[in-house]
Write a protein that holds these residues in place. Structure first.
Motif, PDB file in Angstrom:
ATOM      1  N   GLN A 168      42.994 -35.618 -15.079  1.00 11.25           N
ATOM      2  CA  GLN A 168      42.357 -35.789 -16.382  1.00 11.25           C
ATOM      3  C   GLN A 168      42.539 -34.539 -17.249  1.00 11.25           C
ATOM      4  O   GLN A 168      42.696 -33.432 -16.740  1.00 11.25           O
ATOM      5  CB  GLN A 168      40.864 -36.058 -16.208  1.00 11.25           C
ATOM      6  CG  GLN A 168      40.534 -37.340 -15.456  1.00 11.25           C
ATOM      7  CD  GLN A 168      40.948 -38.592 -16.206  1.00 11.25           C
ATOM      8  OE1 GLN A 168      40.770 -38.683 -17.426  1.00 11.25           O
ATOM      9  NE2 GLN A 168      41.496 -39.564 -15.487  1.00 11.25           N
ATOM     10  N   PHE A 169      42.498 -34.761 -18.566  1.00 10.36           N
ATOM     11  CA  PHE A 169      42.509 -33.670 -19.535  1.00 10.36           C
ATOM     12  C   PHE A 169      41.077 -33.406 -19.989  1.00 10.36           C
ATOM     13  O   PHE A 169      40.320 -34.342 -20.256  1.00 10.36           O
ATOM     14  CB  PHE A 169      43.359 -34.027 -20.762  1.00 10.36           C
ATOM     15  CG  PHE A 169      44.834 -34.135 -20.477  1.00 10.36           C
ATOM     16  CD1 PHE A 169      45.663 -33.040 -20.643  1.00 10.36           C
ATOM     17  CD2 PHE A 169      45.392 -35.333 -20.056  1.00 10.36           C
ATOM     18  CE1 PHE A 169      47.019 -33.131 -20.393  1.00 10.36           C
ATOM     19  CE2 PHE A 169      46.749 -35.442 -19.801  1.00 10.36           C
ATOM     20  CZ  PHE A 169      47.561 -34.336 -19.975  1.00 10.36           C
ATOM     21  N   LYS A 170      40.714 -32.154 -20.098  1.00 11.69           N
ATOM     22  CA  LYS A 170      39.373 -31.779 -20.526  1.00 11.69           C
ATOM     23  C   LYS A 170      39.465 -30.739 -21.633  1.00 11.69           C
ATOM     24  O   LYS A 170      40.169 -29.732 -21.477  1.00 11.69           O
ATOM     25  CB  LYS A 170      38.581 -31.226 -19.346  1.00 11.69           C
ATOM     26  CG  LYS A 170      37.155 -30.833 -19.680  1.00 11.69           C
ATOM     27  CD  LYS A 170      36.436 -30.285 -18.459  1.00 11.69           C
ATOM     28  CE  LYS A 170      35.008 -29.855 -18.793  1.00 11.69           C
ATOM     29  NZ  LYS A 170      34.300 -29.323 -17.591  1.00 11.69           N
ATOM     30  N   PRO A 171      38.760 -30.941 -22.757  1.00  8.76           N
ATOM     31  CA  PRO A 171      38.795 -29.944 -23.839  1.00  8.76           C
ATOM     32  C   PRO A 171      38.279 -28.595 -23.360  1.00  8.76           C
ATOM     33  O   PRO A 171      37.381 -28.524 -22.512  1.00  8.76           O
ATOM     34  CB  PRO A 171      37.864 -30.544 -24.897  1.00  8.76           C
ATOM     35  CG  PRO A 171      37.803 -32.002 -24.592  1.00  8.76           C
ATOM     36  CD  PRO A 171      37.912 -32.101 -23.092  1.00  8.76           C
ATOM     37  N   THR A 172      38.853 -27.533 -23.882  1.00  6.61           N
ATOM     38  CA  THR A 172      38.376 -26.195 -23.587  1.00  6.61           C
ATOM     39  C   THR A 172      38.120 -25.485 -24.911  1.00  6.61           C
ATOM     40  O   THR A 172      38.181 -26.107 -25.975  1.00  6.61           O
ATOM     41  CB  THR A 172      39.379 -25.420 -22.712  1.00  6.61           C
ATOM     42  OG1 THR A 172      38.802 -24.184 -22.296  1.00  6.61           O
ATOM     43  CG2 THR A 172      40.678 -25.162 -23.434  1.00  6.61           C
ATOM     44  N   SER A 173      37.833 -24.198 -24.880  1.00 10.47           N
ATOM     45  CA  SER A 173      37.500 -23.477 -26.110  1.00 10.47           C
ATOM     46  C   SER A 173      38.698 -23.450 -27.062  1.00 10.47           C
ATOM     47  O   SER A 173      39.849 -23.653 -26.650  1.00 10.47           O
ATOM     48  CB  SER A 173      37.070 -22.051 -25.783  1.00 10.47           C
ATOM     49  OG  SER A 173      38.110 -21.363 -25.112  1.00 10.47           O
ATOM     50  N   ARG A 174      38.426 -23.200 -28.327  1.00 15.00           N
ATOM     51  CA  ARG A 174      39.474 -23.185 -29.339  1.00 15.00           C
ATOM     52  C   ARG A 174      40.189 -21.837 -29.382  1.00 15.00           C
ATOM     53  O   ARG A 174      39.618 -20.800 -29.056  1.00 15.00           O
ATOM     54  CB  ARG A 174      38.897 -23.505 -30.721  1.00 15.00           C
ATOM     55  CG  ARG A 174      38.391 -24.940 -30.831  1.00 15.00           C
ATOM     56  CD  ARG A 174      37.942 -25.276 -32.231  1.00 15.00           C
ATOM     57  NE  ARG A 174      37.547 -26.673 -32.333  1.00 15.00           N
ATOM     58  CZ  ARG A 174      38.391 -27.673 -32.554  1.00 15.00           C
ATOM     59  NH1 ARG A 174      39.676 -27.414 -32.720  1.00 15.00           N
ATOM     60  NH2 ARG A 174      37.955 -28.919 -32.632  1.00 15.00           N
ATOM     61  N   MET A 175      41.444 -21.873 -29.806  1.00 18.95           N
ATOM     62  CA  MET A 175      42.197 -20.648 -29.994  1.00 18.95           C
ATOM     63  C   MET A 175      41.639 -19.875 -31.195  1.00 18.95           C
ATOM     64  O   MET A 175      40.917 -20.441 -32.024  1.00 18.95           O
ATOM     65  CB  MET A 175      43.682 -20.953 -30.217  1.00 18.95           C
ATOM     66  CG  MET A 175      44.349 -21.638 -29.036  1.00 18.95           C
ATOM     67  SD  MET A 175      46.150 -21.725 -29.232  1.00 18.95           S
ATOM     68  CE  MET A 175      46.260 -22.836 -30.639  1.00 18.95           C
ATOM     69  N   THR A 176      41.988 -18.618 -31.291  1.00 19.23           N
ATOM     70  CA  THR A 176      41.506 -17.817 -32.412  1.00 19.23           C
ATOM     71  C   THR A 176      42.241 -18.164 -33.699  1.00 19.23           C
ATOM     72  O   THR A 176      41.726 -17.937 -34.792  1.00 19.23           O
ATOM     73  CB  THR A 176      41.678 -16.316 -32.128  1.00 19.23           C
ATOM     74  OG1 THR A 176      43.068 -16.005 -31.966  1.00 19.23           O
ATOM     75  CG2 THR A 176      40.935 -15.927 -30.851  1.00 19.23           C
ATOM     76  N   VAL A 177      43.457 -18.729 -33.560  1.00 26.56           N
ATOM     77  CA  VAL A 177      44.280 -19.101 -34.716  1.00 26.56           C
ATOM     78  C   VAL A 177      44.975 -20.422 -34.415  1.00 26.56           C
ATOM     79  O   VAL A 177      45.481 -20.618 -33.308  1.00 26.56           O
ATOM     80  CB  VAL A 177      45.345 -18.020 -35.022  1.00 26.56           C
ATOM     81  CG1 VAL A 177      46.265 -18.474 -36.152  1.00 26.56           C
ATOM     82  CG2 VAL A 177      44.689 -16.698 -35.389  1.00 26.56           C
ATOM     83  N   ALA A 178      45.007 -21.317 -35.395  1.00 20.36           N
ATOM     84  CA  ALA A 178      45.775 -22.551 -35.243  1.00 20.36           C
ATOM     85  C   ALA A 178      47.257 -22.187 -35.266  1.00 20.36           C
ATOM     86  O   ALA A 178      47.691 -21.421 -36.132  1.00 20.36           O
ATOM     87  CB  ALA A 178      45.439 -23.519 -36.375  1.00 20.36           C
ATOM     88  N   ARG A 179      48.027 -22.718 -34.310  1.00 21.97           N
ATOM     89  CA  ARG A 179      49.435 -22.352 -34.261  1.00 21.97           C
ATOM     90  C   ARG A 179      50.288 -23.457 -33.650  1.00 21.97           C
ATOM     91  O   ARG A 179      49.825 -24.260 -32.843  1.00 21.97           O
ATOM     92  CB  ARG A 179      49.634 -21.032 -33.511  1.00 21.97           C
ATOM     93  CG  ARG A 179      49.219 -21.043 -32.062  1.00 21.97           C
ATOM     94  CD  ARG A 179      49.454 -19.682 -31.406  1.00 21.97           C
ATOM     95  NE  ARG A 179      48.407 -18.719 -31.697  1.00 21.97           N
ATOM     96  CZ  ARG A 179      48.605 -17.468 -32.107  1.00 21.97           C
ATOM     97  NH1 ARG A 179      49.837 -17.038 -32.288  1.00 21.97           N
ATOM     98  NH2 ARG A 179      47.593 -16.655 -32.315  1.00 21.97           N
ATOM     99  N   ASN A 180      51.559 -23.455 -34.049  1.00 21.48           N
ATOM    100  CA  ASN A 180      52.544 -24.431 -33.611  1.00 21.48           C
ATOM    101  C   ASN A 180      53.865 -23.681 -33.442  1.00 21.48           C
ATOM    102  O   ASN A 180      54.151 -22.742 -34.166  1.00 21.48           O
ATOM    103  CB  ASN A 180      52.674 -25.524 -34.683  1.00 21.48           C
ATOM    104  CG  ASN A 180      53.866 -26.439 -34.450  1.00 21.48           C
ATOM    105  OD1 ASN A 180      53.866 -27.261 -33.546  1.00 21.48           O
ATOM    106  ND2 ASN A 180      54.888 -26.307 -35.279  1.00 21.48           N
ATOM    107  N   GLY A 181      54.670 -24.072 -32.454  1.00 22.57           N
ATOM    108  CA  GLY A 181      55.947 -23.399 -32.255  1.00 22.57           C
ATOM    109  C   GLY A 181      55.802 -22.004 -31.688  1.00 22.57           C
ATOM    110  O   GLY A 181      56.695 -21.168 -31.845  1.00 22.57           O
ATOM    111  N   HIS A 182      54.720 -21.739 -31.009  1.00 25.27           N
ATOM    112  CA  HIS A 182      54.460 -20.443 -30.398  1.00 25.27           C
ATOM    113  C   HIS A 182      54.966 -20.448 -28.960  1.00 25.27           C
ATOM    114  O   HIS A 182      55.552 -21.416 -28.494  1.00 25.27           O
ATOM    115  CB  HIS A 182      52.950 -20.165 -30.409  1.00 25.27           C
ATOM    116  CG  HIS A 182      52.141 -21.260 -29.782  1.00 25.27           C
ATOM    117  ND1 HIS A 182      51.914 -22.479 -30.417  1.00 25.27           N
ATOM    118  CD2 HIS A 182      51.519 -21.362 -28.584  1.00 25.27           C
ATOM    119  CE1 HIS A 182      51.197 -23.266 -29.627  1.00 25.27           C
ATOM    120  NE2 HIS A 182      50.942 -22.606 -28.507  1.00 25.27           N
ATOM    121  N   THR A 183      54.746 -19.337 -28.260  1.00 26.89           N
ATOM    122  CA  THR A 183      55.029 -19.294 -26.832  1.00 26.89           C
ATOM    123  C   THR A 183      53.752 -18.972 -26.072  1.00 26.89           C
ATOM    124  O   THR A 183      52.828 -18.368 -26.618  1.00 26.89           O
ATOM    125  CB  THR A 183      56.094 -18.240 -26.475  1.00 26.89           C
ATOM    126  OG1 THR A 183      55.585 -16.944 -26.783  1.00 26.89           O
ATOM    127  CG2 THR A 183      57.382 -18.486 -27.230  1.00 26.89           C
TER     128      THR A 183
END
Length: 249
Positions: free
Chosen positions: A129-144
């Motif tokens: 199962q997938f479970k939500p966790t805390s949010r990142m400090t910055v929204a990002r896409n195409g990162h590593t």
């Protein structure tokens, strides 16, 4: 050793962008050639794939033929060379990262779905199962996202709101399942390569850091790599890649 590691990471090549979003997949032949294997349950591009400790490959998200982000996931079994439907993620996303943690779980972070995402979730192979966790400090896409020796995960760069290129970085701590900021890179970067084996390079036995290379900013190529120290969060620009990386990639 680096070429070997990259080959292992790319052991499963899942179909990317194409006119028909072909659901077929490719995996290495014993003689280092490619052969077609089973079809994905859902044709997808800009998805993420990660090798699990049980030998299966978890494929998550991406976008489909209608250009909409997917929340679906599937598991590839190299024994039977078939894909099976897995449970859905909590958030549909593409351009995200999927990172195997030291405890066997998988961190799914960021991506894009109409807007840039700062959400993250954890896949647990034991519960499937997938479970939500805390949010990142910055929204990002195409990162590593790179696992450090101590089990933490370093997330760097990418794009964010307004198609802005990011120089900032953050760390995920699997012990607390939280993100926190760390030092910024010397330049904003997206679609780059992290040479984490730099930790174990014979000529850098002091474990000074890892190299970031082949990055681009606002569609221009950055030729100078960066070496970072994950313990201090300090990044330093280098004139060129360390020699052992130049000769092994």
């Amino acid at each position: 050793m680096y070429a070997l590691l990259l080959f292992q990471l790319l052991a499963l090549l899942t179909t990317g962008c194409g006119t028909n979003y072909d659901e077929r997949d490719e995996s290495p032949h014993p003689k280092n050639s490619l052969q077609l294997v089973g079809e994905l349950k859902t044709g997808r591009a800009a998805h993420a794939a990660v090798l699990l400790e049980n030998g299966k490959v978890l494929v998550t998200g991406g976008f489909g033929q209608d250009q909409k982000a997917l929340d679906s996931a599937e598991l590839f079994d190299p024994g039977s060379k078939t894909f099976a439907q897995a449970s859905d993620m909590n958030t549909a996303r593409s351009g995200h990262t999927a990172t195997l943690l030291h405890d066997g779980r998988v961190l799914i972070a960021g991506g894009f779905n109409v807007s840039y995402l700062d959400s993250a979730e954890i896949y647990d192979p034991e519960t499937a199962q997938f479970k939500p966790t805390s949010r990142m400090t910055v929204a990002r896409n195409g990162h590593t996202a790179t696992v450090l020796d101590d089990g933490r995960v370093l997330l760097v760069g990418g794009t964010s709101t307004g198609w802005s290129f990011l120089a900032d970085a953050e760390i995920f701590d699997p012990k607390t399942d939280t993100f926190y900021k760390t030092g910024n890179m010397t330049a904003a970067r997206v679609k780059f390569i992290v040479f984490s084996p730099y930790f174990h390079s014979p000529s850098h036995a002091d474990n000074a850091g890892f190299a970031l290379a082949s990055m681009n900013r606002k569609l221009s190529v950055l030729t100078q790599p960066t070496v970072a120290d994950p313990l201090t969060g300090v990044y330093q620009t280098q004139e060129k890649l360390p020699r052992d990386l130049e000769t092994s990639t």
